[in-house]
Write a protein that holds these residues in place. Sequence first.
Motif, PDB file in Angstrom:
ATOM      1  N   ASN A 122     -32.348 -12.283 -22.485  1.00 41.17           N
ATOM      2  CA  ASN A 122     -31.476 -11.241 -23.011  1.00 41.17           C
ATOM      3  C   ASN A 122     -30.035 -11.698 -23.096  1.00 41.17           C
ATOM      4  N   LEU A 123     -29.653 -12.588 -22.141  1.00 39.01           N
ATOM      5  CA  LEU A 123     -28.278 -13.077 -22.136  1.00 39.01           C
ATOM      6  C   LEU A 123     -28.131 -14.364 -22.939  1.00 39.01           C
ATOM      7  N   MET A 167     -24.314   1.671 -28.951  1.00 43.23           N
ATOM      8  CA  MET A 167     -23.595   1.176 -30.138  1.00 43.23           C
ATOM      9  C   MET A 167     -24.065   1.869 -31.389  1.00 43.23           C
ATOM     10  N   THR A 174     -34.241 -11.695 -18.226  1.00 45.53           N
ATOM     11  CA  THR A 174     -32.790 -11.517 -18.138  1.00 45.53           C
ATOM     12  C   THR A 174     -32.053 -12.653 -18.846  1.00 45.53           C
ATOM     13  N   ARG A 201     -18.956  -8.755 -19.467  1.00 49.97           N
ATOM     14  CA  ARG A 201     -19.308  -7.803 -18.410  1.00 49.97           C
ATOM     15  C   ARG A 201     -20.749  -8.022 -17.955  1.00 49.97           C
ATOM     16  N   LEU A 202     -21.631  -8.205 -18.933  1.00 44.80           N
ATOM     17  CA  LEU A 202     -23.042  -8.454 -18.606  1.00 44.80           C
ATOM     18  C   LEU A 202     -23.186  -9.727 -17.766  1.00 44.80           C
ATOM     19  N   MET A 236     -26.046 -14.230 -29.045  1.00 45.34           N
ATOM     20  CA  MET A 236     -25.686 -13.104 -28.174  1.00 45.34           C
ATOM     21  C   MET A 236     -24.851 -12.092 -28.941  1.00 45.34           C
ATOM     22  N   MET A 237     -23.929 -12.614 -29.745  1.00 44.42           N
ATOM     23  CA  MET A 237     -23.055 -11.710 -30.501  1.00 44.42           C
ATOM     24  C   MET A 237     -23.838 -10.929 -31.541  1.00 44.42           C
ATOM     25  N   MET A 290     -26.433  -0.851 -23.988  1.00 43.95           N
ATOM     26  CA  MET A 290     -25.324  -1.185 -24.900  1.00 43.95           C
ATOM     27  C   MET A 290     -25.764  -1.070 -26.346  1.00 43.95           C
ATOM     28  N   ILE A 318     -29.315  -5.888 -15.371  1.00 46.04           N
ATOM     29  CA  ILE A 318     -28.692  -6.587 -16.524  1.00 46.04           C
ATOM     30  C   ILE A 318     -29.435  -6.252 -17.808  1.00 46.04           C
ATOM     31  N   ASN A 319     -30.758  -6.363 -17.734  1.00 48.87           N
ATOM     32  CA  ASN A 319     -31.544  -6.045 -18.915  1.00 48.87           C
ATOM     33  C   ASN A 319     -31.352  -4.602 -19.341  1.00 48.87           C
ATOM     34  N   THR A 367     -26.620  -9.551 -31.034  1.00 45.91           N
ATOM     35  CA  THR A 367     -27.163  -8.373 -30.369  1.00 45.91           C
ATOM     36  C   THR A 367     -26.037  -7.464 -29.865  1.00 45.91           C
ATOM     37  N   ILE A 368     -25.105  -8.091 -29.134  1.00 43.22           N
ATOM     38  CA  ILE A 368     -23.982  -7.310 -28.621  1.00 43.22           C
ATOM     39  C   ILE A 368     -22.710  -7.921 -29.189  1.00 43.22           C
ATOM     40  N   MET A 405     -22.429  -9.274 -14.282  1.00 45.31           N
ATOM     41  CA  MET A 405     -23.483  -8.640 -13.499  1.00 45.31           C
ATOM     42  C   MET A 405     -24.463  -9.678 -12.965  1.00 45.31           C
ATOM     43  N   LEU A 406     -24.566 -10.793 -13.713  1.00 51.24           N
ATOM     44  CA  LEU A 406     -25.508 -11.832 -13.296  1.00 51.24           C
ATOM     45  C   LEU A 406     -25.131 -12.406 -11.931  1.00 51.24           C
ATOM     46  N   ASP A 417     -26.800 -10.457  -9.464  1.00 50.02           N
ATOM     47  CA  ASP A 417     -28.253 -10.342  -9.614  1.00 50.02           C
ATOM     48  C   ASP A 417     -28.989 -11.109  -8.511  1.00 50.02           C
ATOM     49  N   ALA A 462     -17.984  -7.007 -23.799  1.00 51.76           N
ATOM     50  CA  ALA A 462     -19.246  -6.485 -23.261  1.00 51.76           C
ATOM     51  C   ALA A 462     -20.106  -7.617 -22.730  1.00 51.76           C
ATOM     52  N   PRO A 499     -35.668 -12.254 -26.093  1.00 54.39           N
ATOM     53  CA  PRO A 499     -34.406 -11.547 -26.069  1.00 54.39           C
ATOM     54  C   PRO A 499     -34.376 -10.452 -27.132  1.00 54.39           C
ATOM     55  N   ARG A 509     -31.333  -6.901 -31.856  1.00 54.74           N
ATOM     56  CA  ARG A 509     -30.766  -5.573 -32.100  1.00 54.74           C
ATOM     57  C   ARG A 509     -31.359  -4.935 -33.356  1.00 54.74           C
TER      58      ARG A 509
END
Lengths: 638, 120
Positions: free
Chosen positions: B67-68, A531, B64, B28-29, B16-17, A527, A520-521, B19-20, B32-33, B36, B25, A618, A621
Motif C-alpha cells: 500500500n505504501l 478524497m 502494508t 503522514r502514512l 504512491m502519488m 484517505m 496504516i492500511n 493513489t494518494i 505511521m510505519l 507499526d 498525506a 497495493p 485508487r
Amino acid sequence: MNSAYHFSEKEANELRGFPALLAIFENVDGTEELILASDALLSVLHISKEQEKEAFRDGLKLTFHWRGANGKELVLAGKSVGRKRMGHVLFYVTYVDETALYHEIRKGRECEELRNNMLEKVLNTTQACLFWKDLDRKFIGVNQAFLDTYGFESAEDIIGKTDEDMGWHPYPEEFYDAEAKVLRGETMKLGHTKNMIRGKEKDIVASKAPFYDEKGEVAGLVGSFLDVTVLYDEKRRNAALNRELQNALEDSRHANNLLTQFLSRASHEIRTPMNAIIGLSEIALEQNDPDVSVDYFRKIAASGHYLLNIINDILDINKIEAGNMVLVEKPANLGELLEGVEVIMDPQISAKNIKYEYDMEGIPDAWLICDRQRIQQILINILSNAVKFTECNGRIRFTGKLADEADGCVLTFTIADEGCGMSKEFLARIFKPFSQENRDPAKYGAGTGLGLTISKRFVQMMKGDICVESEEGKGSTFTVTIRAKRCKPEKLKVKELAEEAQEVSSLKGKRILVAEDNSINAEVVQMVLMMNGMECDIARNGRDAVEIFASAQQHTYDAILMDIQMPMMGGFEATQRIRHLGRPDAKTIPIIALSADAFASTQRHAEENGMDGFISKPIDRKLLIKCLIELVQEGREI
Amino acid sequence: MTLKDFYDKNGSLSSMMATIPSEAAIQRLLGMLLQDQTMEELKRAVASGDVPLAFRAAHTLKGTLMNLQITGVQKKASDVTEALRNASSVEDAAVLLPVLEEDYNDMISDLKELVGGSAS
C-alpha cells in the motif's frame, strides 16, 4: 649567222615531214636570222594542220616558254607567219620578250590569290553570319558562321535554295517584301527581327545591301546578321523585373494607404466607447442615487465589453494579416460544434422571437479535423448579423450540407434571412474592415465592422470562401464553404469528462465500512475514500465489523471494504455472518474484499463467501472507485 | 532526505502519488510505519513457531508495504509470506526472515532520517 644555210642529208631527212623545218627569226631590229629548229623550238612549233592554215592566213599567235641553256626562263610571245621560200615552208616568227610581263602577271595573280585567301579567311572567321543571294533570292554563298549557326554540314545544303525553300521565317511575306526592296537598290539598315534557327525562335539583328555587277545593275544582295537572343532575353527579363518592381511598389503604396486608413478607423472605433466609458463614469460619480449610478455602471460595462470586442477583433485581423494566425485543427464533432453555436444564438433569437429554421442532415454525426472554435466564430458572426438585421418575428434559415471530394470533404453552410438586405454598393465592400451600412445603431446594434473581414480570412485559410447574395428590402443569403478531412470519431470529450465526473459525484456522501486491522492500511483506504467525498468507519477486525454493521440502522452503510487477513475473525467469516444477519440490507450491501493476495483462488474464495468485488493491494485508487461506482449504483444482485 | 529521495531508494513515489496525490498525506502514512508493530509480531511468531500467526503477520506486513509502494522490502515480505502459506512449520520462513529484517531496518532508518529531517 649566215643568211643561207645548207642542210646536210641527215638534217634534211630529220626535218622532212615537219611543217616547220626552219625558223627564220626576224629580230626587232629587222634583221633576219635562220636558226636550225632545235628540239625546244620544234616542240613549240609542233602545230596542227589547222594552226598551219592559220599561220599562213593570219599568222599564228604563240606564247612559248623557253628555258635557256643557262637555265634562265624566257617567256616569248610571238607571231609566226608561214611563207614558202626556196621550196620550203618557213615560218617567220617575230617575238617579244614578255618574260618580265609574264612574271608580273603571275605575281599579280599570286597576290590576288593571297588576297582572296585572306578575304575568305576573314569571311569564315567572323562571328557575323554572312550570306549573299542572287536576284532570284537564291543563296549563292554563305560564310562558316552561317553554316555553324544553322547547323549545315556544308554550303551545298543551302546554295541554290531560297528562304521559302528552307521555311525558316515565321513571317515569310514580310521578309520577302523587305528583300525585294533591297534588290531594288535600297539598303536595309540594321534591324531586329525573329528567325527560326534549328527549330527555335531566335532574335537576330540583320542588315542587307544590294551588290552590283560591272554594268552597275543590281546583281543580288549581301546580308549579315547576328544572333542576339541572349541579349534580348536579358532585355526582356529586365523589363519584366522592372514591371514587377513597379507593381510591388504600387502594392506597397496601396497597402500603406490601407493601413493608414485602417489605423484611422480603428482609433476612431476605439475612441467612441472609450469616451462613453469616461463620460459615463464622470456622470456616475456625480450621482447621489445609487440606483441611478447602477444604471450608469451597466452602460459603462456594456461599453467596456464592446471595446474589448473591437480590440480582440483588431488583434485577430492583425495576426491574420501578419501571417501569424494559425488554425488549431483537431478532431471535432460537428454536432457538438453546432450545439456550441446554438447556445450563443438562442438568447438572441428568442429575444426577437425569430422563427428559426434548422436543417443539418447528416452533419451532426460527422467528425472532421478542423478548428472548431474558429468555425463557431464564423457561424456566430454571420448568424448574429442575420438576427441583427431581421425584424422581430422574422425568419432565418440555417442549413448545412456535407459532401465528399477527392481528398476530403466540403462543408457548406447557408444562412438566409429576410431582413433589410444590402445595397449593391455596400455588398461590394462588406468584407472590407470597418464597413458598416449607415443604419441606425440604436435599432440594429453596433458591431465592430470587422467580423466579416475576419470570418472571410478564416474561411480562406480553411480553403473555402464566403459568398453573399442580397437585395435591399428582401434579405440576404450567406454561403460559407469549408474544406476539411474526415477523421475517426473520438469519445466526445465533454461527455466523457461529464460522465466521469457524474459517476464519481454519485459516490459523494456515501458511507463505507472498512474492516482492516493494520492502521496504516486502514489510513490509506480512508484517505482514498474521503478524497472522493465518501465517509467511512473503521473496524479493526472481522468481529468488530459484524458488530458495527449489526448495530447500525438499515442502509447506514452503502458498502463494506473487508480485509481478508485479520485477527479474531477474518474477512471471509465476517462476510458470511453479515450475510446471515437477517436484515434485508445485509443481503444487498456490496462487500468488497481487500487483500494483499492477488491469487485467483483467493478471489474465488471471496466470491464463494458472498463477496461482490475484489481489490488487491497495493490499492489502485481508480480501480477502487470504479468498483465502488459499479457496485454502489447497481446494488447487489441476490 | 526528501520524500523523493526516500522513494528513489525504497520504492516508487509516482505510483504512491497515483493513489494518494498528496505528499503531506504520504509522509503522514510513512510516519505511521515507524509506530507499526507488524515486523515485531512476525519475529515473535516465527520465534515461537506459530505458523498461522506468523502467516497473518507476514501477509499484513506485505500488504502494508504494498500500500505504501515500498517495493523492495515488500518483495522480501512476500517471500516470507509464501514460505508460511499452509506451511507445516516456520522453518523455511525462519531462513528468509533475517534478510527481510535487514532490509526492513535499512528502510526504517531511511524513514527516520526523512521524518527526523522534516521534524527539524
